[in-house]
Scaffold this motif. Structure first.
Motif, PDB file in Angstrom:
ATOM      1  N   THR A  38      16.158  -2.377  13.137  1.00  0.00           N
ATOM      2  CA  THR A  38      15.324  -2.526  12.957  1.00  0.00           C
ATOM      3  C   THR A  38      15.171  -3.624  14.059  1.00  0.00           C
ATOM      4  O   THR A  38      13.514  -3.643  14.253  1.00  0.00           O
ATOM      5  CB  THR A  38      15.408  -4.052  12.332  1.00  0.00           C
ATOM      6  OG1 THR A  38      16.744  -4.821  11.917  1.00  0.00           O
ATOM      7  CG2 THR A  38      15.885  -2.977  10.774  1.00  0.00           C
ATOM      8  N   CYS A  39      15.345  -4.123  15.034  1.00  0.00           N
ATOM      9  CA  CYS A  39      14.888  -4.718  16.586  1.00  0.00           C
ATOM     10  C   CYS A  39      14.057  -5.910  16.148  1.00  0.00           C
ATOM     11  O   CYS A  39      12.964  -6.180  15.995  1.00  0.00           O
ATOM     12  CB  CYS A  39      14.398  -3.955  17.430  1.00  0.00           C
ATOM     13  SG  CYS A  39      15.523  -3.550  17.744  1.00  0.00           S
ATOM     14  N   GLY A 115      -3.772  -6.437   8.738  1.00  0.00           N
ATOM     15  CA  GLY A 115      -2.869  -7.385   8.594  1.00  0.00           C
ATOM     16  C   GLY A 115      -2.146  -7.226   7.408  1.00  0.00           C
ATOM     17  O   GLY A 115      -0.858  -7.331   7.799  1.00  0.00           O
ATOM     18  N   GLU A 116      -2.236  -6.614   6.707  1.00  0.00           N
ATOM     19  CA  GLU A 116      -1.656  -6.513   4.946  1.00  0.00           C
ATOM     20  C   GLU A 116      -0.703  -5.865   5.622  1.00  0.00           C
ATOM     21  O   GLU A 116      -0.027  -5.930   5.530  1.00  0.00           O
ATOM     22  CB  GLU A 116      -2.380  -6.012   3.770  1.00  0.00           C
ATOM     23  CG  GLU A 116      -1.530  -6.350   3.081  1.00  0.00           C
ATOM     24  CD  GLU A 116      -2.395  -6.459   2.200  1.00  0.00           C
ATOM     25  OE1 GLU A 116      -1.867  -5.926   0.326  1.00  0.00           O
ATOM     26  OE2 GLU A 116      -3.730  -6.515   1.210  1.00  0.00           O
ATOM     27  N   ILE A 117      -1.011  -4.441   6.027  1.00  0.00           N
ATOM     28  CA  ILE A 117      -0.658  -3.294   6.292  1.00  0.00           C
ATOM     29  C   ILE A 117       0.911  -3.885   7.831  1.00  0.00           C
ATOM     30  O   ILE A 117       2.203  -2.634   7.741  1.00  0.00           O
ATOM     31  CB  ILE A 117      -1.357  -2.292   7.012  1.00  0.00           C
ATOM     32  CG1 ILE A 117      -2.649  -1.626   6.170  1.00  0.00           C
ATOM     33  CG2 ILE A 117      -0.068  -0.836   8.123  1.00  0.00           C
ATOM     34  CD1 ILE A 117      -3.350  -0.514   6.990  1.00  0.00           C
ATOM     35  N   LYS A 118      -0.189  -4.728   8.596  1.00  0.00           N
ATOM     36  CA  LYS A 118       1.422  -4.552   9.173  1.00  0.00           C
ATOM     37  C   LYS A 118       2.265  -5.007   9.103  1.00  0.00           C
ATOM     38  O   LYS A 118       3.773  -5.627   9.371  1.00  0.00           O
ATOM     39  CB  LYS A 118       0.739  -5.812  11.198  1.00  0.00           C
ATOM     40  CG  LYS A 118       1.934  -6.542  11.963  1.00  0.00           C
ATOM     41  CD  LYS A 118       0.810  -6.852  13.418  1.00  0.00           C
ATOM     42  CE  LYS A 118       0.158  -7.747  13.173  1.00  0.00           C
ATOM     43  NZ  LYS A 118       0.607  -9.089  13.805  1.00  0.00           N
ATOM     44  N   ASP A 119       2.164  -6.392   7.579  1.00  0.00           N
ATOM     45  CA  ASP A 119       2.693  -7.526   7.322  1.00  0.00           C
ATOM     46  C   ASP A 119       3.915  -6.375   6.205  1.00  0.00           C
ATOM     47  O   ASP A 119       4.761  -6.422   6.266  1.00  0.00           O
ATOM     48  CB  ASP A 119       2.271  -8.301   6.563  1.00  0.00           C
ATOM     49  CG  ASP A 119       3.726  -8.868   5.254  1.00  0.00           C
ATOM     50  OD1 ASP A 119       4.383 -10.299   6.438  1.00  0.00           O
ATOM     51  OD2 ASP A 119       3.607  -9.265   4.327  1.00  0.00           O
ATOM     52  N   ASN A 123       7.640  -5.643   6.756  1.00  0.00           N
ATOM     53  CA  ASN A 123       8.798  -6.796   6.187  1.00  0.00           C
ATOM     54  C   ASN A 123       9.431  -5.990   5.408  1.00  0.00           C
ATOM     55  O   ASN A 123      10.207  -5.477   4.670  1.00  0.00           O
ATOM     56  CB  ASN A 123       8.033  -7.527   5.605  1.00  0.00           C
ATOM     57  CG  ASN A 123       7.401  -9.018   6.699  1.00  0.00           C
ATOM     58  OD1 ASN A 123       9.049  -9.425   7.090  1.00  0.00           O
ATOM     59  ND2 ASN A 123       6.856  -9.684   6.169  1.00  0.00           N
ATOM     60  N   GLN A 124       8.769  -4.348   5.400  1.00  0.00           N
ATOM     61  CA  GLN A 124       9.374  -3.455   4.310  1.00  0.00           C
ATOM     62  C   GLN A 124       9.285  -2.431   4.895  1.00  0.00           C
ATOM     63  O   GLN A 124      10.565  -1.373   4.678  1.00  0.00           O
ATOM     64  CB  GLN A 124       8.038  -2.993   2.860  1.00  0.00           C
ATOM     65  CG  GLN A 124       8.041  -4.181   2.327  1.00  0.00           C
ATOM     66  CD  GLN A 124       7.526  -4.580   1.180  1.00  0.00           C
ATOM     67  OE1 GLN A 124       7.706  -3.965   0.120  1.00  0.00           O
ATOM     68  NE2 GLN A 124       6.335  -5.214   1.055  1.00  0.00           N
ATOM     69  N   ILE A 125       8.860  -1.476   5.412  1.00  0.00           N
ATOM     70  CA  ILE A 125       8.598  -0.288   5.403  1.00  0.00           C
ATOM     71  C   ILE A 125      10.413  -0.343   7.749  1.00  0.00           C
ATOM     72  O   ILE A 125      11.172   1.093   7.277  1.00  0.00           O
ATOM     73  CB  ILE A 125       7.574   0.204   6.262  1.00  0.00           C
ATOM     74  CG1 ILE A 125       6.516   0.470   4.920  1.00  0.00           C
ATOM     75  CG2 ILE A 125       7.683   2.042   7.231  1.00  0.00           C
ATOM     76  CD1 ILE A 125       5.784   0.982   5.545  1.00  0.00           C
ATOM     77  N   SER A 130      15.113   2.264   9.522  1.00  0.00           N
ATOM     78  CA  SER A 130      15.525   1.874  10.517  1.00  0.00           C
ATOM     79  C   SER A 130      17.073   2.535  10.919  1.00  0.00           C
ATOM     80  O   SER A 130      17.449   2.641   9.439  1.00  0.00           O
ATOM     81  CB  SER A 130      15.606   0.657  11.054  1.00  0.00           C
ATOM     82  OG  SER A 130      13.904   0.291  12.166  1.00  0.00           O
ATOM     83  N   LYS A 131      17.827   2.924  12.051  1.00  0.00           N
ATOM     84  CA  LYS A 131      18.848   2.828  11.875  1.00  0.00           C
ATOM     85  C   LYS A 131      20.203   1.980  10.993  1.00  0.00           C
ATOM     86  O   LYS A 131      20.979   2.812  10.415  1.00  0.00           O
ATOM     87  CB  LYS A 131      19.496   3.672  13.247  1.00  0.00           C
ATOM     88  CG  LYS A 131      21.120   4.175  13.083  1.00  0.00           C
ATOM     89  CD  LYS A 131      20.739   4.641  14.938  1.00  0.00           C
ATOM     90  CE  LYS A 131      22.408   5.667  14.727  1.00  0.00           C
ATOM     91  NZ  LYS A 131      22.166   5.618  16.541  1.00  0.00           N
ATOM     92  N   TYR A 132      19.656   0.677  11.910  1.00  0.00           N
ATOM     93  CA  TYR A 132      20.436  -0.544  10.774  1.00  0.00           C
ATOM     94  C   TYR A 132      19.799  -1.492  11.128  1.00  0.00           C
ATOM     95  O   TYR A 132      18.849  -1.692  12.481  1.00  0.00           O
ATOM     96  CB  TYR A 132      21.738  -0.259  11.463  1.00  0.00           C
ATOM     97  CG  TYR A 132      22.336  -0.307  12.778  1.00  0.00           C
ATOM     98  CD1 TYR A 132      22.306  -1.636  13.418  1.00  0.00           C
ATOM     99  CD2 TYR A 132      22.506   0.732  13.429  1.00  0.00           C
ATOM    100  CE1 TYR A 132      22.165  -1.635  14.512  1.00  0.00           C
ATOM    101  CE2 TYR A 132      21.916   0.320  15.439  1.00  0.00           C
ATOM    102  CZ  TYR A 132      22.152  -0.551  15.874  1.00  0.00           C
ATOM    103  OH  TYR A 132      22.122  -0.801  16.603  1.00  0.00           O
ATOM    104  N   ASP A 133      20.238  -2.261  10.501  1.00  0.00           N
ATOM    105  CA  ASP A 133      19.783  -3.612  10.359  1.00  0.00           C
ATOM    106  C   ASP A 133      20.685  -4.570  11.346  1.00  0.00           C
ATOM    107  O   ASP A 133      21.278  -4.573  11.595  1.00  0.00           O
ATOM    108  CB  ASP A 133      19.841  -4.740   9.368  1.00  0.00           C
ATOM    109  CG  ASP A 133      18.517  -4.399   7.941  1.00  0.00           C
ATOM    110  OD1 ASP A 133      18.189  -3.725   8.467  1.00  0.00           O
ATOM    111  OD2 ASP A 133      18.788  -4.710   6.934  1.00  0.00           O
TER     112      ASP A 133
END
Length: 257
Positions: A38-39, A115-119, A123-125, A130-133
């Motif tokens: 996630t980075c 703005g909403e797409i980036k958020d 925060n969700q996608i 991602s490979k891991y948090d």
């Protein structure tokens, strides 16, 4: 679809074909992003490990602004299907302008959900693909680069709702004009929703995830992106945001009449 030929742009079949092509782009970029964790440092404002002189935002915002400044100089945001994340930062093109015929309403650039797409992406996608948090400091530049490509691909797909909305308005002006005058948001949502088409999209995504998500030479069959996550992203995030774009666009449509 040819933006210099308006008759091709508002054809719903052409629009759907374009949306299908976007699916492939987005899926492959999801797969690229799945190689990294996630980075969270990429998204934190004023992260102590990423000090950017004279800039108070996140590393991603800094990189995205720089990318959009360059892209604006080569005409990217003159195209009616591109929506900048930082419209106040874009520059005048170096290349001669293209006089695209007007297809969308004059206020169309103001319908900007980036703005909403980036958020939603941060925060969700990212947590789904991602490979891991966790952090991976040696890959922060790579993560920001693929994030920018993914954000712009998602933005283009979601803001294509403006073309869907315009096509539907043109197909039934009396109905949509009545709902717009009455501010019948529920009615607009009901009329722009095509459940059968949405289910076909989700079914197609499942098939693509099955095909694209596994390296056929990998005997372990390790999956880079799961059909369930891909469907979840589209059903809960991409499709609802596209509808919000359509409704926001339609509610102002009579301004251009």
């Amino acid at each position: 679809m040819d933006f210099l030929k308006p008759e091709t742009v508002l054809d719903l079949k052409n629009i759907r074909d374009e949306l299908v092509r976007m699916e492939d782009t987005i899926i492959f970029k999801f797969i690229e992003r799945s190689h990294f964790p996630t980075c969270p440092a990429v998204y934190k404002e004023r992260d102590p490990g990423l000090r950017i002189p004279d800039f108070d935002g996140s590393f991603l915002d800094w990189a995205l602004i720089k990318a959009e400044m360059t892209q604006s100089q080569i005409r990217r945001f003159e195209s009616p299907d591109e929506t900048p994340f930082f419209p106040d930062k874009i520059l005048k093109p170096i290349l001669p302008s293209i006089n695209y015929p007007r297809v969308l309403a004059t206020y169309s650039p103001e319908v900007n959900f980036n703005g909403e797409i980036k958020d939603v992406y941060i925060n969700q996608i990212t947590h789904l693909i991602s490979k891991y948090d966790g952090e991976c400091w040696e890959n922060l530049g790579s993560v920001a680069t693929i994030d920018i490509e993914l954000l712009q691909s998602l933005s283009r797909r979601i803001h294509f709702g403006k073309f869907v909305a315009e096509a539907k308005f043109q197909a039934d002006r009396p109905l949509y004009s009545k709902m717009i005058r009455e501010r019948d948001i529920e009615g607009i949502y009901e009329n722009i929703t095509n459940s059968a088409v949405e289910e076909k999209i989700l079914e197609r995504l499942c098939v693509k995830a099955e095909v694209y998500g596994v390296d056929p030479t990998d005997k372990a069959g390790q999956r880079k992106i799961t059909p369930a996550y891909l469907v979840k992203i589209y059903r809960e995030l991409v499709i609802p945001l596209t509808k919000k774009v359509e409704v926001d666009y339609l509610l102002r449509r009579l301004e251009s009449e």
